[in-house]
Design a protein around this motif. Structure first.
Motif, PDB file in Angstrom:
ATOM      1  N   ALA A  39       0.904  -1.131  -0.039  1.00  0.00           N
ATOM      2  CA  ALA A  39       0.115   0.150   0.014  1.00  0.00           C
ATOM      3  C   ALA A  39       0.752   1.185  -0.006  1.00  0.00           C
ATOM      4  O   ALA A  39       1.492   1.469   0.806  1.00  0.00           O
ATOM      5  CB  ALA A  39      -0.985   0.086   1.138  1.00  0.00           C
ATOM      6  N   LEU A  40       0.742   1.876  -1.112  1.00  0.00           N
ATOM      7  CA  LEU A  40       1.820   2.965  -1.139  1.00  0.00           C
ATOM      8  C   LEU A  40       1.206   4.320  -1.375  1.00  0.00           C
ATOM      9  O   LEU A  40       0.018   4.497  -1.938  1.00  0.00           O
ATOM     10  CB  LEU A  40       2.427   2.793  -2.673  1.00  0.00           C
ATOM     11  CG  LEU A  40       3.657   3.922  -3.154  1.00  0.00           C
ATOM     12  CD1 LEU A  40       4.696   3.759  -2.083  1.00  0.00           C
ATOM     13  CD2 LEU A  40       4.146   3.470  -4.402  1.00  0.00           C
ATOM     14  N   ALA A  41       1.409   5.166  -0.652  1.00  0.00           N
ATOM     15  CA  ALA A  41       0.927   6.867  -0.760  1.00  0.00           C
ATOM     16  C   ALA A  41       2.053   7.809  -0.747  1.00  0.00           C
ATOM     17  O   ALA A  41       2.987   7.718  -0.086  1.00  0.00           O
ATOM     18  CB  ALA A  41       0.033   7.162   0.650  1.00  0.00           C
ATOM     19  N   GLY A  53      -1.894  -4.365  -4.399  1.00  0.00           N
ATOM     20  CA  GLY A  53      -1.478  -3.176  -3.675  1.00  0.00           C
ATOM     21  C   GLY A  53      -2.467  -2.133  -3.959  1.00  0.00           C
ATOM     22  O   GLY A  53      -3.715  -2.498  -4.244  1.00  0.00           O
ATOM     23  N   ASP A  54      -2.288  -0.979  -3.355  1.00  0.00           N
ATOM     24  CA  ASP A  54      -2.974   0.196  -3.389  1.00  0.00           C
ATOM     25  C   ASP A  54      -2.230   1.483  -3.413  1.00  0.00           C
ATOM     26  O   ASP A  54      -1.224   1.416  -3.202  1.00  0.00           O
ATOM     27  CB  ASP A  54      -3.786  -0.068  -1.881  1.00  0.00           C
ATOM     28  CG  ASP A  54      -4.666   1.241  -1.846  1.00  0.00           C
ATOM     29  OD1 ASP A  54      -5.548   1.166  -2.501  1.00  0.00           O
ATOM     30  OD2 ASP A  54      -4.529   1.976  -0.976  1.00  0.00           O
ATOM     31  N   LEU A  55      -2.649   2.390  -3.862  1.00  0.00           N
ATOM     32  CA  LEU A  55      -1.941   3.613  -4.415  1.00  0.00           C
ATOM     33  C   LEU A  55      -2.967   4.619  -4.017  1.00  0.00           C
ATOM     34  O   LEU A  55      -4.337   4.860  -4.352  1.00  0.00           O
ATOM     35  CB  LEU A  55      -1.782   3.398  -5.937  1.00  0.00           C
ATOM     36  CG  LEU A  55      -0.852   4.230  -6.764  1.00  0.00           C
ATOM     37  CD1 LEU A  55       0.596   3.984  -6.078  1.00  0.00           C
ATOM     38  CD2 LEU A  55      -0.825   4.149  -8.231  1.00  0.00           C
ATOM     39  N   ALA A  56      -2.322   5.689  -3.288  1.00  0.00           N
ATOM     40  CA  ALA A  56      -3.017   6.880  -2.790  1.00  0.00           C
ATOM     41  C   ALA A  56      -2.099   7.879  -2.422  1.00  0.00           C
ATOM     42  O   ALA A  56      -1.095   7.694  -2.907  1.00  0.00           O
ATOM     43  CB  ALA A  56      -3.422   6.403  -1.302  1.00  0.00           C
TER      44      ALA A  56
END
Lengths: 350, 350
Positions: free
Chosen positions: A90-92, A125-128
């Motif tokens: 999980a990337l921000a 994953g996740d992008l924020a």
């Protein structure tokens, strides 16, 4: 081009092309991923790196950050004796982050996985967006039918051993704070600045290696599976320093860990030239600092384990002490109670 | 008391006492957790909620935030047809955050899990500091021997169905932006302000319910396992709105989804009184906005699925259209191509 200008789809596309897919039953692109858990159990660990408390963008390249996120997370899987099987990220990032930076992180994930867990992929994953770069990684592993090695199994009479460096990452951090290796990616090329044959050259090369150990550690994590198969009774990764982590293992196992400082004399000696040259210390002061870094410094992500006395230690484990009956002090160094420096993310180091 | 004053250990202690342990082979406290994966596969999804883009602290109580983080993540597990088996949380909060807030989040995780996945625990986590509240959740599930329901299995002739609300969470967000429910926890008590028997009272009660649907949705996620067992051919959760999510499902399945707007007339009618009263709209304008919210609004986390025509839809699924042969437009509404509003976290809504 910033991530805001590129948009999520394009940023994801550029990120995904760098990531290893690995062996997965269902990869990214659906609501969830599916990975195999061959013995009916899955080992899970999660750890977050946040700009500011955990890293500085002026010290690390994105590749180093990605690689370090992989190493520090995989160390927790290895510390159970498990084989890594997958990872989600999980990337921000701030809206004005260049897409190139995100691609660099992805390359770092790939470099870390290829080096430490070949065949393992980023399965989801996740992008924020966030005001600070935030890298939350969750990793998975399989025990492949072997019992998990917890912190609670150490017994008096056993050998205490470490696989990997001690104190190098902490020394690297001190050197970075002292201004060594200014500019992002200080340790990116560990062979830079080497002027072999002179003391100054040796010291400069070693400085670079210590900084590299802080920015992109490469602990010998395959030793975790080997330790479990050899019969390790307890294990954990060295994230907060040998004294503090050994204290945790000792308390969980209801024993005392007795460390013999003579066994780490080589680790201490290695740190002396760069510490002397960076801080202008005399030999005694440098030895004192090096000793504290070797026994108290964190982030090496080496493995600390205990083995029955009759077990031949699997490489590269080396003995650093013995498990003894529980005493008032969880950890002794050369027979004396050793108080670890505390680490608390809300209060800071020490 | 702030988390900085309490320190990590005390904050963790207070957080952990609220969290359900659930059925786990090895829970928090070691390097990694271990959960069962009975059929040799584990379903994994990760999603992050970040203060600012994803929520506002002046609108949500910490309990609502925790509960929403659970619901939005479990929806991804349900959308595969999987039974939830565990969850890990990587939490980052500013140093001056009251420990009470962190405990509220933990209570929210517990409330969400008890409501949507009884018996499922928080098996691990990570606590850190960040300028903004960041809640990164990774959830796990088991297919229990059944094939996973991906987005790619829809076939022409099948029924398109939804389990759960459509448009309520998006309507709640509009109402919050319009100033309804000022003060944190606006929808915390959905029965507040009810003056039954008068239009104004009904509208106020419904406003509170719509805000609650935005701040702490409770989608019927058990329907996901029921759908898989009934033979659903494709499924996903409605996170970005029916039009955009149906577009994704249609593209993955290489079909076109034909929605019949008459089937969602009740969803539209429900939204009319609060929208009229909040925005001073006439009936036509309110119907137009309500239609756009029902077909275009996200965050309901209801389930969108396709079923062979001869399958009896498991409760509470209801038909909203048909799968037809692939056309230029992935989604039709009443026979006309329907263009979803885009959603991109780096660019913003629409």
């Amino acid at each position: 081009m910033t991530v805001a200008a590129a948009g999520e789809r394009e940023t994801l596309r550029r990120l995904l092309r760098h990531l290893p897919k690995g062996d997965t039953l269902l990869g990214p692109g659906d609501d969830a991923a599916i990975i195999a858990a061959p013995d009916g159990r899955v080992v899970i660990s999660t750890d977050t790196m946040i700009e500011g408390p955990d890293f500085r963008l002026e010290w690390s390249t994105p590749e180093q950050l990605g690689s370090k996120a992989v190493a520090s997370n995989l160390a927790d899987i290895a510390a159970m004796g498990a084989r890594p099987t997958g990872m989600v990220v999980a990337l921000a990032v701030p809206r004005d982050t260049p897409v190139d930076f995100v691609e660099g992180l992805a390359r770092g994930f790939a470099i870390g996985l290829e080096g430490l867990a070949p065949g393992v992929g980023v399965v989801g994953g996740d992008l924020a967006t966030s005001p600070v770069v935030t890298i939350a990684v969750t990793v998975f592993g399989s025990m492949d039918g072997v019992p998990a090695v917890t912190r609670a199994g150490a017994r008096p009479g056993e050998v205490v051993a470490v696989a990997g460096d001690m104190g190098r990452a902490a020394a690297g951090l001190r050197l970075l704070f002292a201004g060594a290796g200014a500019g992002a990616g200080a340790g990116a090329d560990a062979d830079a600045d080497v002027d072999a044959g002179t003391d100054a050259g040796d010291s400069a090369a070693l400085t670079t290696k210590l900084i590299q150990a802080q920015l992109a550690p490469e602990p010998p994590l395959a030793a975790g599976v080997a330790a479990a198969r050899a019969g390790a009774s307890a294990m954990m990764d060295l994230s907060d320093g040998p004294l503090l982590d050994a204290t945790r293992l000792a308390i969980a196992s209801e024993v005392t860990i007795a460390i013999d400082s003579a066994t780490v004399a080589g680790d201490i000696a290695t740190l002396l030239p760069p510490l002397r040259s960076a801080f202008g210390l005399d030999t005694d002061a440098a030895k004192d600092l090096a000793s504290r870094l070797v026994l108290g410094g964190g982030e090496d992500h080496s493995l600390l384990a205990t083995f029955p006395a009759d077990v031949e230690l699997p490489a590269p484990f080396r003995a650093i002490g013995r498990v003894v009956e529980q005493q008032d002090a969880p950890v002794l160094v050369d027979g004396e109670p050793a108080q670890p420096d505390g680490w608390d993310p809300y209060i800071g180091i020490e």
